[in-house]
Structure formats: C-alpha cells, structure tokens
Design a protein around this motif. Structure first.
Motif, PDB file in Angstrom:
ATOM      1  N   PRO A 286      -6.900   9.265  -3.720  1.00  0.00           N
ATOM      2  CA  PRO A 286      -6.928   9.655  -2.307  1.00  0.00           C
ATOM      3  C   PRO A 286      -8.332   9.670  -1.713  1.00  0.00           C
ATOM      4  O   PRO A 286      -8.503   9.441  -0.513  1.00  0.00           O
ATOM      5  CB  PRO A 286      -6.308  11.063  -2.313  1.00  0.00           C
ATOM      6  CG  PRO A 286      -6.498  11.567  -3.706  1.00  0.00           C
ATOM      7  CD  PRO A 286      -6.430  10.364  -4.587  1.00  0.00           C
TER       8      PRO A 286
ATOM      9  N   ASP B 287      -9.201   6.095  -0.962  1.00  0.00           N
ATOM     10  CA  ASP B 287      -8.395   5.715   0.195  1.00  0.00           C
ATOM     11  C   ASP B 287      -9.052   6.206   1.490  1.00  0.00           C
ATOM     12  O   ASP B 287      -9.203   5.455   2.462  1.00  0.00           O
ATOM     13  CB  ASP B 287      -6.991   6.319   0.052  1.00  0.00           C
ATOM     14  CG  ASP B 287      -5.993   5.715   1.022  1.00  0.00           C
ATOM     15  OD1 ASP B 287      -6.374   4.844   1.823  1.00  0.00           O
ATOM     16  OD2 ASP B 287      -4.814   6.114   0.975  1.00  0.00           O
TER      17      ASP B 287
ATOM     18  N   GLU C 278      -5.521   0.715  -2.691  1.00  0.00           N
ATOM     19  CA  GLU C 278      -5.863   1.567  -1.543  1.00  0.00           C
ATOM     20  C   GLU C 278      -6.434   0.749  -0.378  1.00  0.00           C
ATOM     21  O   GLU C 278      -6.218   1.084   0.781  1.00  0.00           O
ATOM     22  CB  GLU C 278      -6.877   2.638  -1.964  1.00  0.00           C
ATOM     23  CG  GLU C 278      -6.343   3.679  -2.940  1.00  0.00           C
ATOM     24  CD  GLU C 278      -6.476   3.258  -4.398  1.00  0.00           C
ATOM     25  OE1 GLU C 278      -6.220   4.101  -5.278  1.00  0.00           O
ATOM     26  OE2 GLU C 278      -6.840   2.086  -4.658  1.00  0.00           O
TER      27      GLU C 278
ATOM     28  N   TYR D 296       0.836  -1.208   0.000  1.00  0.00           N
ATOM     29  CA  TYR D 296       0.000   0.000   0.000  1.00  0.00           C
ATOM     30  C   TYR D 296       0.873   1.262   0.000  1.00  0.00           C
ATOM     31  O   TYR D 296       0.664   2.184  -0.794  1.00  0.00           O
ATOM     32  CB  TYR D 296      -0.926  -0.001   1.217  1.00  0.00           C
ATOM     33  CG  TYR D 296      -1.489   1.365   1.547  1.00  0.00           C
ATOM     34  CD1 TYR D 296      -2.572   1.878   0.848  1.00  0.00           C
ATOM     35  CD2 TYR D 296      -0.912   2.148   2.549  1.00  0.00           C
ATOM     36  CE1 TYR D 296      -3.073   3.145   1.137  1.00  0.00           C
ATOM     37  CE2 TYR D 296      -1.405   3.402   2.852  1.00  0.00           C
ATOM     38  CZ  TYR D 296      -2.488   3.903   2.138  1.00  0.00           C
ATOM     39  OH  TYR D 296      -2.968   5.151   2.420  1.00  0.00           O
ATOM     40  N   ASN D 297       1.853   1.299   0.904  1.00  0.00           N
ATOM     41  CA  ASN D 297       2.719   2.479   0.992  1.00  0.00           C
ATOM     42  C   ASN D 297       3.516   2.694  -0.298  1.00  0.00           C
ATOM     43  O   ASN D 297       3.682   3.828  -0.757  1.00  0.00           O
ATOM     44  CB  ASN D 297       3.679   2.338   2.181  1.00  0.00           C
ATOM     45  CG  ASN D 297       2.982   2.533   3.513  1.00  0.00           C
ATOM     46  OD1 ASN D 297       1.994   3.249   3.603  1.00  0.00           O
ATOM     47  ND2 ASN D 297       3.490   1.885   4.546  1.00  0.00           N
TER      48      ASN D 297
ATOM     49  N   CYS E 114       2.639   1.772  -3.357  1.00  0.00           N
ATOM     50  CA  CYS E 114       1.732   2.239  -4.411  1.00  0.00           C
ATOM     51  C   CYS E 114       1.328   3.691  -4.206  1.00  0.00           C
ATOM     52  O   CYS E 114       1.224   4.456  -5.175  1.00  0.00           O
ATOM     53  CB  CYS E 114       0.502   1.337  -4.469  1.00  0.00           C
ATOM     54  SG  CYS E 114       0.863  -0.325  -5.073  1.00  0.00           S
ATOM     55  N   LYS E 115       1.129   4.085  -2.972  1.00  0.00           N
ATOM     56  CA  LYS E 115       0.772   5.480  -2.693  1.00  0.00           C
ATOM     57  C   LYS E 115       1.910   6.411  -3.111  1.00  0.00           C
ATOM     58  O   LYS E 115       1.681   7.449  -3.750  1.00  0.00           O
ATOM     59  CB  LYS E 115       0.451   5.644  -1.203  1.00  0.00           C
ATOM     60  CG  LYS E 115      -0.055   7.026  -0.838  1.00  0.00           C
ATOM     61  CD  LYS E 115      -0.451   7.088   0.637  1.00  0.00           C
ATOM     62  CE  LYS E 115      -0.963   8.467   1.016  1.00  0.00           C
ATOM     63  NZ  LYS E 115      -1.355   8.531   2.448  1.00  0.00           N
ATOM     64  N   ARG E 116       3.132   6.034  -2.792  1.00  0.00           N
ATOM     65  CA  ARG E 116       4.293   6.854  -3.159  1.00  0.00           C
ATOM     66  C   ARG E 116       4.463   6.951  -4.672  1.00  0.00           C
ATOM     67  O   ARG E 116       4.843   7.999  -5.199  1.00  0.00           O
ATOM     68  CB  ARG E 116       5.580   6.268  -2.555  1.00  0.00           C
ATOM     69  CG  ARG E 116       5.753   6.459  -1.071  1.00  0.00           C
ATOM     70  CD  ARG E 116       7.201   6.209  -0.658  1.00  0.00           C
ATOM     71  NE  ARG E 116       7.720   4.945  -1.153  1.00  0.00           N
ATOM     72  CZ  ARG E 116       7.623   3.795  -0.495  1.00  0.00           C
ATOM     73  NH1 ARG E 116       6.996   3.752   0.681  1.00  0.00           N
ATOM     74  NH2 ARG E 116       8.143   2.692  -1.003  1.00  0.00           N
TER      75      ARG E 116
ATOM     76  N   ASN F 255       2.079   6.678  -6.917  1.00  0.00           N
ATOM     77  CA  ASN F 255       0.836   7.090  -7.584  1.00  0.00           C
ATOM     78  C   ASN F 255       0.199   5.932  -8.363  1.00  0.00           C
ATOM     79  O   ASN F 255      -0.284   6.089  -9.482  1.00  0.00           O
ATOM     80  CB  ASN F 255       1.080   8.279  -8.515  1.00  0.00           C
ATOM     81  CG  ASN F 255      -0.227   8.934  -8.957  1.00  0.00           C
ATOM     82  OD1 ASN F 255      -1.229   8.907  -8.228  1.00  0.00           O
ATOM     83  ND2 ASN F 255      -0.243   9.497 -10.147  1.00  0.00           N
TER      84      ASN F 255
ATOM     85  N   SER G 125      -4.481  -0.712   2.993  1.00  0.00           N
ATOM     86  CA  SER G 125      -3.874   0.122   4.038  1.00  0.00           C
ATOM     87  C   SER G 125      -4.066  -0.434   5.441  1.00  0.00           C
ATOM     88  O   SER G 125      -3.184  -0.309   6.282  1.00  0.00           O
ATOM     89  CB  SER G 125      -4.418   1.551   3.971  1.00  0.00           C
ATOM     90  OG  SER G 125      -5.788   1.594   4.309  1.00  0.00           O
TER      91      SER G 125
ATOM     92  N   TYR H 112      -3.373   6.328  -8.163  1.00  0.00           N
ATOM     93  CA  TYR H 112      -3.806   6.310  -6.760  1.00  0.00           C
ATOM     94  C   TYR H 112      -4.960   7.290  -6.558  1.00  0.00           C
ATOM     95  O   TYR H 112      -4.950   8.409  -7.073  1.00  0.00           O
ATOM     96  CB  TYR H 112      -2.618   6.686  -5.869  1.00  0.00           C
ATOM     97  CG  TYR H 112      -2.982   7.062  -4.458  1.00  0.00           C
ATOM     98  CD1 TYR H 112      -3.316   6.093  -3.519  1.00  0.00           C
ATOM     99  CD2 TYR H 112      -3.000   8.394  -4.068  1.00  0.00           C
ATOM    100  CE1 TYR H 112      -3.647   6.448  -2.223  1.00  0.00           C
ATOM    101  CE2 TYR H 112      -3.325   8.764  -2.767  1.00  0.00           C
ATOM    102  CZ  TYR H 112      -3.651   7.775  -1.853  1.00  0.00           C
ATOM    103  OH  TYR H 112      -3.990   8.131  -0.576  1.00  0.00           O
TER     104      TYR H 112
END
Length: 259
Positions: A164, A167, A95, A83-84, A86-88, A90, A98, A162
């Motif tokens: 938000p 998320d 999501e 998760y982290n 993929c968030k970094r 984009n 997490s 990603y």
C-alpha cells in the motif's frame, strides 16, 4: 479457421484523447490475425482519419486466472482491472497499473511502467501467434519490447504481497498529470533528462493549435480541450520536436503510436 467478425468503433469516444474517425475494426483471435494493427484501448495511439487495417482482440482474452503463485492474464484485460484484482487478492508487483490506461497486451508490447516499476518485471512468458515465448527470449528496454505480434495471453510470477505504501507513492507521482483527455506521455524521456522539462524550456508549455494544447500541467502531455483534431496534434508534435532539437540538439522520439 475462424470466421472473420468486425465491429464499428467511434474513436472520438473510444480513444483516450477522444480523436479519430468511426471505422470498422476486425475482431482478432489466434486464427484470423493478418497483420492488423491492434488498438487495445487506443490509450497511446493517435488514430488518423484515414486509418485502415485495424484490429481489436476478441473478448475471450479478457480473463484473469490466479493459481499457485502465478497469474495468467488475457491480453484484452484493462490495466486498471488487473490492478484492482491484485489489490483485492493481496498480490504485489502491479501497483503501478492503477493509473495506466490501456490493456495488458499493449502494455507488455511497450513495456509500460512508472519509474522502475515495469510490466516486464514479473513477466514469465507471453502467448503470441506461435505459442508461448519465454521472457528470456524477448528484448525489453525502456518503454520498448521487440514483440511485433499480438499478445494474446501473459503469465506472471507473484514475488511479493501488495504494497500500500508503494501504491500511494506511485499515485502521488501521477498528481502532476492533467485530467483532460490525452494519450499519456507523447515522447519518451531522453537518456538522463525528461521530455517534459525540455519542452517547457522551449516555451511551448500551454501552446495551442485548435483545441489541442500542450498541457499547462505537464508539458509532455498534449490534451484535448473539446474538439481537438488529428491535424492539430500532428502540428504540435512536429513543432515540439523541431523546437527541442533547435534548442538542445536532442531528437525527441514519440512514445505514442500514430496510425
């Protein structure tokens, strides 16, 4: 043939519900697997005092590769780590990971997810004992797959960026879940209903046996208040199934594994 290696794991510390013995666990790779039960992060597995023949993936399956719109992920990667990542980067479609405990390999085998967001959605193929298997040759259903071998690696397609807002929405759904040690949802939701609602209607919400409690926050979570035992968990699981069947004629099916 690779030589066999082992490690001692104290499941009273390792397991997400903090229950279990201290036992020798075999470190597994593609050459030495011999029908051991893979524990992953013991995030949805209740380990009995007499558990035997357990395995854990080698650290060589703890990797993430991102290239040309695809993700290749080792089965030992923690859900939160992916998760982290993929968030970094984009990368969308992950999501929901997490707040899901456990590893990618275990999550694929049980088709873990939140609402309609499931790990099989973006999956292309998995690598097991006999090499790569395409998604079309695997049966996925609600919290189920017919994969009965270790998932060493997985290949995912990146379909979007990603999100938000998604998320945040998914994280808000988790706010009604207890913070104390648990195995997540104990039972699968019956078709058209919710296991937590049924358990609450039987009056079992908050029921205790020893230091295991059917959570006052969410009745489908059984939490360890400190010194919970395997036997206490089994007692409450059986009591819950009995009460729900007596009241509603519905047979609850465990989402967790009991070893």
């Amino acid at each position: 043939m690779s030589s066999e290696k082992f490690k001692i794991i104290d499941f009273s510390k390792f397991s997400s519900i903090k229950i279990g013995p201290k036992i020798k666990v075999k470190i597994i790779d593609e050459e030495n697997y011999n029908n051991e039960f893979l524990i992953g992060r013991a995030a949805n597995t209740l380990i009995s005092p007499n558990a035997k023949n357990l395995g854990i993936l080698s650290d060589k399956y703890k990797f993430i590769e991102y290239k040309n719109g695809y993700l290749k992920v080792g089965g030992k990667v923690k859900n939160r780590v992916l998760y982290n990542f993929c968030k970094r980067k984009n990368i969308g479609g992950f999501e929901f990971l997490s707040h899901l405990p456990g590893t990618i390999g275990g999550s694929i085998k049980m088709n873990a997810g939140v609402k309609n967001e499931e790990i099989s959605n973006n999956l292309i193929a998995v690598k097991t004992l006999n090499g790569w298997i395409e998604k079309k040759d695997i049966l996925f259903n609600y919290r189920y797959s017919n994969i009965n071998a270790p998932v060493f690696e997985a290949l995912f397609e990146i379909k979007r960026n990603y999100d938000p807002f998604l998320d945040k929405y998914l994280k808000n759904l988790r706010k009604n879940q207890p913070k104390k040690p648990s195995l997540g949802s104990v039972f699968k939701n019956p078709k058209g209903d919710f296991a937590g609602r049924l358990i609450e209607k039987t009056g079992l919400k908050g029921e205790k046996r020893g230091d295991i409690q059917i959570s006052k926050v969410h009745a489908n979570f059984f939490v360890n208040l400190g010194e919970g035992k395997f036997e206490d968990m089994i007692y409450l699981i059986n009591l819950t199934k009995k009460r729900v069947y007596e009241n509603f004629g519905i047979k609850l099916i465990e989402e967790i594994k009991i070893i």
